[in-house]
Write an enzyme that holds these catalytic residues in place. Sequence first.
Site, short mmCIF file in Angstrom:
data_model
loop_
_atom_site.label_atom_id
_atom_site.label_comp_id
_atom_site.label_asym_id
_atom_site.label_seq_id
_atom_site.Cartn_x
_atom_site.Cartn_y
_atom_site.Cartn_z
N MET A 293 -29.46 37.95 -61.75
CA MET A 293 -28.90 38.42 -60.47
C MET A 293 -28.51 39.90 -60.61
O MET A 293 -27.69 40.40 -59.83
CB MET A 293 -27.69 37.57 -60.07
CG MET A 293 -28.08 36.11 -59.84
SD MET A 293 -27.05 35.27 -58.65
CE MET A 293 -25.49 35.34 -59.44
N GLY A 294 -29.08 40.57 -61.62
CA GLY A 294 -28.79 41.99 -61.79
C GLY A 294 -27.45 42.22 -62.45
O GLY A 294 -26.91 41.33 -63.11
N LEU B 241 -27.06 44.11 -64.95
CA LEU B 241 -27.53 43.75 -66.29
C LEU B 241 -26.66 44.35 -67.40
O LEU B 241 -26.12 45.44 -67.26
CB LEU B 241 -28.98 44.24 -66.47
CG LEU B 241 -29.98 43.73 -65.42
CD1 LEU B 241 -31.38 44.30 -65.70
CD2 LEU B 241 -30.04 42.20 -65.39
N HIS B 242 -26.53 43.58 -68.47
CA HIS B 242 -25.84 44.07 -69.67
C HIS B 242 -26.65 43.63 -70.89
O HIS B 242 -27.72 43.02 -70.74
CB HIS B 242 -24.39 43.56 -69.71
CG HIS B 242 -24.26 42.08 -69.57
ND1 HIS B 242 -24.64 41.20 -70.54
CD2 HIS B 242 -23.82 41.31 -68.53
CE1 HIS B 242 -24.43 39.97 -70.15
NE2 HIS B 242 -23.94 40.00 -68.92
N HIS C 13 -28.33 40.19 -71.00
CA HIS C 13 -29.60 40.04 -70.28
C HIS C 13 -30.74 40.67 -71.09
O HIS C 13 -31.83 40.12 -71.18
CB HIS C 13 -29.55 40.75 -68.92
CG HIS C 13 -28.56 40.17 -67.97
ND1 HIS C 13 -27.38 40.80 -67.65
CD2 HIS C 13 -28.56 39.02 -67.26
CE1 HIS C 13 -26.70 40.07 -66.79
NE2 HIS C 13 -27.40 38.99 -66.53
N ASP D 112 -24.54 30.25 -70.28
CA ASP D 112 -24.34 29.34 -69.14
C ASP D 112 -24.97 28.00 -69.51
O ASP D 112 -26.03 27.64 -68.99
CB ASP D 112 -24.97 29.92 -67.88
CG ASP D 112 -24.25 31.18 -67.44
OD1 ASP D 112 -23.03 31.14 -67.28
OD2 ASP D 112 -24.91 32.22 -67.29
N GLN E 250 -25.90 25.44 -66.85
CA GLN E 250 -27.05 25.91 -66.05
C GLN E 250 -28.35 25.61 -66.79
O GLN E 250 -29.33 25.15 -66.19
CB GLN E 250 -26.91 27.42 -65.79
CG GLN E 250 -28.14 28.04 -65.19
CD GLN E 250 -27.90 29.43 -64.64
OE1 GLN E 250 -27.37 29.57 -63.55
NE2 GLN E 250 -28.29 30.46 -65.37
N ARG F 25 -18.10 39.99 -66.66
CA ARG F 25 -16.68 39.83 -66.32
C ARG F 25 -15.74 40.49 -67.33
O ARG F 25 -14.59 40.78 -66.99
CB ARG F 25 -16.33 38.35 -66.25
CG ARG F 25 -17.07 37.67 -65.15
CD ARG F 25 -16.73 36.23 -65.10
NE ARG F 25 -17.46 35.62 -64.02
CZ ARG F 25 -17.11 34.54 -63.39
NH1 ARG F 25 -16.01 33.93 -63.73
NH2 ARG F 25 -17.83 34.04 -62.42
O1 PAF Z 1 -27.71 32.98 -64.26
C1 PAF Z 1 -27.99 33.63 -63.23
O2 PAF Z 1 -27.91 34.86 -63.19
C2 PAF Z 1 -28.43 32.89 -61.97
O3 PAF Z 1 -27.76 31.67 -61.83
C3 PAF Z 1 -29.94 32.69 -61.87
C4 PAF Z 1 -30.46 31.78 -62.98
C5 PAF Z 1 -30.65 34.02 -61.95
C6 PAF Z 1 -30.31 32.03 -60.54
O4 PAF Z 1 -29.90 32.82 -59.46
#
Ligand code: PAF
Length: 282
Positions: free
Chosen positions: A30-31, A33-34, A37, A151, A154, A188
Amino acid sequence: MEIFKTKAALQAHLQKARSAGKKIALIPTMGALHEGHLSLLDYARPISDIRVCSIFVNPTQFNDPKDLEKYPRPIENDISLLESVDCDILFMPSVEEMYPDKNENWHIDLGELDQIWEGEKRPGHFQGVTQVVYKLFTLVQPDIACFGQKDFQQVMVIQRMIEIKALPIQLAICPIIRDQHGLALSSRNMRLSDEGKTKALALSRALQYLKDHIADNSGLREIKKKALTILTDTPGVTVEYFAICESSSLKEVEQIDTSKQHVALVTAWVEGVRLIDNMILT
Ligand code: PAF
């Protein structure tokens, strides 16, 4: 790096790459970025030919419209960071491009997996995540999809979706990147003072304590109690949950089953910032 904003242009480009036998890796983000990512892009480099990073702040995974509005979008900086690691393709669609039908329905039955822990705190969140990730998977048809272990829930949710939909995609779970003291990297952390960052180290210390003592004879309950005191004895740290779970179901366990993998999950607040971390124990 090539930048695409429409599905059609991206698909046309990827079709050629696929026909040429190129292995495609997708790194959905979701941008904002650090280094965490960028480590996903590094992970993908030796195991793919083309790395596609997507930046899309997905509205369907936010419960609070204010959070969605406030979500940082430093796109110029994100582009420079992606260029610095030689990312091949950036896909950055608009909301209209991803959700042409405003009333689109999505539901995937994940059992309890999207109801517990983060799912309980953020109802509907994982339905939104799976909705957009499924769209990205269908569009990019990657051979490999990279997600950060940070995450953890997720990742388990995406794994379950891949199984349910029988998608031919290899899920790469990329290790958590920690700073030199052990703090898991997260956008964060920027909101923490130096003192807050020191307090936040209690999360990784508690997890590490569990990992180091999991095989002790004193019993899981006792070990967990001691690990929890690392958190509760740190002034300014408020624990939301701290649990030892079987990895794939994320069900909390009272005992370790040696035939299964276990993970410790923690969520705690420091200086008004909600921090999450986890560690594989067995
Ligand atoms: O982890 C994230 O940044 C988001 O949940 C993802 C996987 C890009 C989905 O929007």
